[in-house]
Structures are given as structure tokens and as C-alpha cells.
Design a protein around this motif. Structure first.
Motif, short mmCIF file in Angstrom:
data_model
loop_
_atom_site.label_atom_id
_atom_site.label_comp_id
_atom_site.label_asym_id
_atom_site.label_seq_id
_atom_site.Cartn_x
_atom_site.Cartn_y
_atom_site.Cartn_z
N ILE A 1 -20.47 51.90 16.72
CA ILE A 1 -20.91 51.11 17.88
C ILE A 1 -21.99 50.13 17.46
O ILE A 1 -22.02 48.98 17.91
N SER A 2 -22.86 50.55 16.55
CA SER A 2 -23.87 49.63 16.01
C SER A 2 -23.20 48.45 15.31
O SER A 2 -23.69 47.32 15.37
N GLY A 3 -22.06 48.72 14.68
CA GLY A 3 -21.32 47.65 14.02
C GLY A 3 -20.66 46.71 15.01
O GLY A 3 -20.85 45.50 14.96
N PHE A 4 -19.88 47.27 15.93
CA PHE A 4 -19.15 46.44 16.90
C PHE A 4 -20.08 45.64 17.79
O PHE A 4 -19.77 44.50 18.16
N THR A 5 -21.21 46.21 18.16
CA THR A 5 -22.16 45.49 19.03
C THR A 5 -23.04 44.54 18.24
O THR A 5 -23.92 43.89 18.80
#
Length: 492
Positions: free
Chosen positions: A104-108
Motif C-alpha cells: 500500500i505504501s508503494g501503490f499510494t
């Protein structure tokens, strides 16, 4: 609520994620890494699940704001869940919560991590981490709109739900054309950065990862020290492209169409450039005046050209919410300089860019609203029209901006309170939420630099903040409205 159309969108999103999951599979194949089975399995799982969901395409694909917001929030949650499967399967991030946090840190495009040794990951996993930034930067639903013909309904509601800024305008007559233009600019800038990094002799694999991470203004690097060990030339290239990706993409659209006057009349771009220049100047002055009092004098001892490079790099990294680092500014900079960085975390980049934060245009509208209300105390009957980019701002936009700011503050306060139960110091808790709600990456002090020490509860709160920050709060807040779920289950 047209929930069947929302499900169809989720299926299409899984198809896209499965297709892109083949990229780390080929990386693993090229470098003969045994993690390729994990990526092949996840790609197949995404493809099959998406195919099954899309088997029954609804006749009515009408999208209103509620369908757009729900499709957006659920799509990003589903992407995170499926995207973290390879990390768990390979054992590189064995705990599901940690793997989901990283994904999620990556996608966001936040760039915060729970990893202590990034370089221990396989090359395929390193690439997938970075590539999630690229997917999330412009938005997977915008990519979907650019590729697939979708008829029936206002699909501008999908773009508004996923695109950053107080308002979203169509650059072309049709939404699909607008999405295609945005992604064309996005891809072109990514390719230009990759070529520039190769020219300044960055290794090809590193250049590929850095280009896609910078494009999404994410911040996942392939080295434990982020960008510190690379040459000054590489750092300058990355800094310039971080700044370019923080610019409103409408600016590039005007340049491509040779409407130079229109491009340079975008006031937000001028404000953006002015803020960067002013921040660099203030930080250099602060360190020059008070740097000798610091215990860490490594930055003070540098030649002015190196100070300028590091300062420009860090200012661009923070205001664009990319989050790369070249120095340990927590120990090498003065308190005034660090406070300025925290302010830039909240400001963010331009609307219509891949950057996070509150956005410069939204802050401009808010300041003009405050000024309007202040002047009305002295001239109650005076008619004051708030303008942005030399155009009157609609009352709906002003109301939406005010509600956004209030929601932002409430989420921020609640998150800091919950995270504080982990018993870290105030600076760590405060900047941990600041850096994640604004999708930046690095915080100040201890645990804010690496989030592995936070409890599972805090990690899920932070994951919500990362999603809320990237999706402009409303799509995530909608999930907590009881009427939404009542309408879904009532229809079923």
C-alpha cells in the motif's frame, strides 16, 4: 447504487494488475531468481479472479459520484491485497500485515517501509516495489479509462475520485482522451528520466527503478541509503525530474499543443517554483547562521555547490512527496530547516500532478477564502469573488475545499492519538502521520524513518492514512457511511 458496475471495474483492475505482475516475473526469469513462481502464481490469480468477475458485464454501466468513489477505494484496497501476495509467498516479507503495509505504501506513492535491509530483496521484488509507485502515481483507474472504451454514464466521476486536486478538468472533449493524454505525458517523462539517468552512468536496473519511482513521486529506492551513494550528476537528474513530476500536467499539455502563453499563465506552477526557491534559500541561510551549533557538522563543512545540491534535492523530494534522501537532514540540519521541511510536507505539489500533500491550489483557495471573510468584517455588503487561475472559483469547489481541510485535520488528529499509544516520542508520532497522510516517506526521529517497530493497529491506521492521502480522503471516508452498505445489500 449500481454495485454490479463497481464489481466489473474491480475485475478489470485485477486484470491490469495481473498483466503488470508479469514484469517482475520476467525480471526474475532474466536474473534466474526462484521468486518467479510467486509472481507467476499471483499474476495468474489476478487474471483468473478478474476474468470470473467480468464474465457477467452489467448492461447498465452508469457511474455517479458514489459509484466512482466506491470503485476507487475498493480498487486500491484490492490492489494492495493481491499485490502483497508475492512478498508473503517468497518469505521476503513473511508477515501479511507488513507485506500489505509495504504494498500500500508503494501503490499510494508514500515510500515508507518496514524493511531494515532493502538490498536483501530479490531484484524482481525490488522492481515490483518501485513499479507499484508508477502504477499508483497516475492511477490505475485512469489507466483503465485510457485503454478501455466504457460507455454509459459519467466516467469523469472515476477520474475525479482518483485524480489529485480540488477540481479535475478535462483536457480533451472526452474522458478517455483526457486519460490517454495524461498517461502519454506520464510515460514520456518516465522514459526521458530513464535515458537521462543512463547518460549520467547510473546502472540500468537502478535507473529503471529510480525512473518509475520518481515518476510516481514515491521514494522506494534499491539501496539502503536511498540516493546518498550515487554521484552528484545522478542526484541532480533525480532532483530535476522530481520537480517536473510535481508540476500540474496541464502545463505540459499546453506546451505540447504549443500554447506557451496558456502554459505559463498557470499561476500554481509559478507558486510551486517560488516555494521551492524560497525554501532552498531559507534552509541554506538557516544552516549558515546556526550550523556551527550542531553536533553533526558534516553538512556545514561541505562546499556551497554540494550544500545547494543536497538542499535542492531534499526540498524537491519533500514538496513533491517523493521522499528520496541524500543526507541525514534530521541530524545535519537546524531545527528551523527541519520545521520548514515539515511545512512543505503539508503543502505538497501542484494539483493534477503525481505529488501528494494538501496541494498548492487548495491552499491558495483556502487563503483567499480566509482573506475574503476577513475583509467582509469591514465591508459587509461588499461582493468579493474568489478567483483561481484568473477564473471565478465555484461555490461547490470552495465548500469542497473547506470540508476537505476539516476532514484532513480530524483524520490527522485521530491518527496521531492512536499511534501515540505505541509510546514513541511526540516528534516520531506526529511526523509518522504527517509523512504518511501526505504520502511522503521519511519522517523525523527513530521509528518514523522505518515503520517496522509500530504495532499492527498503528500500521493499519497508517495504511488507511496512506490510502486517504492518495485518494483525497473522500473515497475512503465513504466506506464508513452506513447508507452506502444499506443501498448495496438492499439492491442485492
Amino acid at each position: 447504487m449500481n454495485f454490479r458496475s463497481v464489481l466489473y471495474i474491480l475485475g478489470r483492475v485485477l486484470n491490469i494488475e495481473g498483466a503488470f505482475m508479469l514484469l517482475p516475473f520476467f525480471i526474475a526469469l532474466i536474473y534466474r531468481e526462484d521468486v518467479l513462481t510467486a509472481y507467476a502464481f499471483t499474476a495468474a490469480l489476478c487474471a483468473v479472479t478478474g476474468f470470473l468477475i467480468c464474465l457477467c458485464k452489467p448492461k447498465n454501466m452508469t457511474f455517479y459520484a458514489r459509484e466512482g468513489f466506491l470503485a476507487t477505494s475498493l480498487s486500491w484496497i484490492v490492489m494492495g491485497i493481491f499485490g502483497c501476495i508475492p512478498f508473503v509467498m517468497t518469505g521476503e516479507i513473511p508477515v501479511f500485515t507488513d507485506a500489505l503495509f509495504e504494498t500500500i505504501s508503494g501503490f499510494t506513492t508514500t515510500g515508507t517501509t518496514i524493511l531494515n535491509d532493502i538490498e536483501s530483496l530479490s531484484l524482481a521484488s525490488l522492481f515490483w516495489r518501485s513499479f507499484t509507485h508508477w502504477l499508483g502515481g497516475m492511477g490505475v483507474l485512469v489507466f483503465l479509462l485510457a485503454l478501455l472504451p466504457m460507455t454509459g454514464g459519467s466516467h469523469m466521476n472515476i477520474m475525479r475520485a482518483e485524480s489529485p486536486g480540488p477540481s479535475v478538468d478535462k483536457l480533451m472533449p472526452k474522458v478517455r482522451q483526457t486519460a490517454a493524454v495524461l498517461y502519454s505525458i506520464y510515460i514520456a517523462l518516465t522514459v526521458f528520466e530513464f535515458i537521462a539517468l543512463i547518460i549520467v552512468k547510473m546502472p540500468v536496473f537502478d535507473a529503471l527503478n529510480t525512473a518509475v519511482a520518481t515518476a510516481g513521486t514515491g521514494g522506494f529506492a534499491v539501496k539502503n541509503d536511498s540516493m546518498a551513494s550515487y554521484s552528484p550528476a545522478i542526484q541532480w537528474v533525480v532532483a530535476v525530474f522530481m520537480m517536473l513530476f510535481g508540476v500540474n500536467f496541464g502545463f505540459y499539455f499546453y506546451i505540447i499543443r504549443r500554447r506557451i502563453k496558456g502554459a505559463f499563465s498557470i499561476q500554481e506552477v509559478w507558486h510551486y517554483a517560488l516555494i521551492i526557491a524560497a525554501a532552498c534559500a531559507l534552509i541554506l541561510i538557516s544552516v549558515s547562521l546556526s550550523g556551527e551549533t550542531l553536533a553533526d557538522k558534516s553538512f556545514v563543512a561541505l562546499p556551497f555547490s554540494d550544500k545547494l545540491r543536497h538542499t535542492f534535492f531534499q526540498v524537491c523530494a519533500i514538496i513533491t512527496t517523493t521522499g528520496f534522501t541524500t543526507i541525514n537532514f534530521d541530524s545535519a540540519w537546524t531545527e528551523a530547516a527541519k520545521l520548514l521541511l515539515v511545512v512543505l510536507m503539508f503543502v505538497g505539489a501542484c494539483a493534477g500532478s503525481t505529488g501528494g500533500g494538501i496541494k498548492i491550489s487548495r491552499i491558495t483557495i483556502l487563503m483567499k477564502t480566509v482573506w475574503k471573510e476577513t475583509t467582509l468584517f469591514f465591508h459587509p455588503k461588499r461582493i468579493v469573488i474568489i478567483k483561481n487561475e484568473n477564473k471565478p472559483v465555484a461555490h461547490e469547489t470552495i465548500r469542497s475545499t473547506n470540508v476537505y481541510i476539516m476532514s484532513y485535520i480530524l483524520i490527522f488528529i485521530a491518527s496521531v492519538i492512536i499511534v501515540s499509544f505505541d509510546n514513541f516520542d511526540f516528534t516520531t508520532s506526529f511526523t509518522a502521520i504527517t509523512t504518511t497522510l501526505n504520502n511522503i516517506g521519511p519522517g523525523l526521529n527513530g521509528a518514523a524513518g522505518n515503520f517496522s517497530a509500530f504495532s499492527h493497529l498503528s500500521k493499519y491506521v497508517i495504511m488507511f492514512d496512506m490510502l486517504a492521502g492518495r485518494l483525497e480522503i473522500y473515497p475512503m471516508m465513504m466506506l464508513f457511511v452506513p447508507e452506502l452498505w444499506k443501498s448495496i445489500f438492499k439492491r442485492r
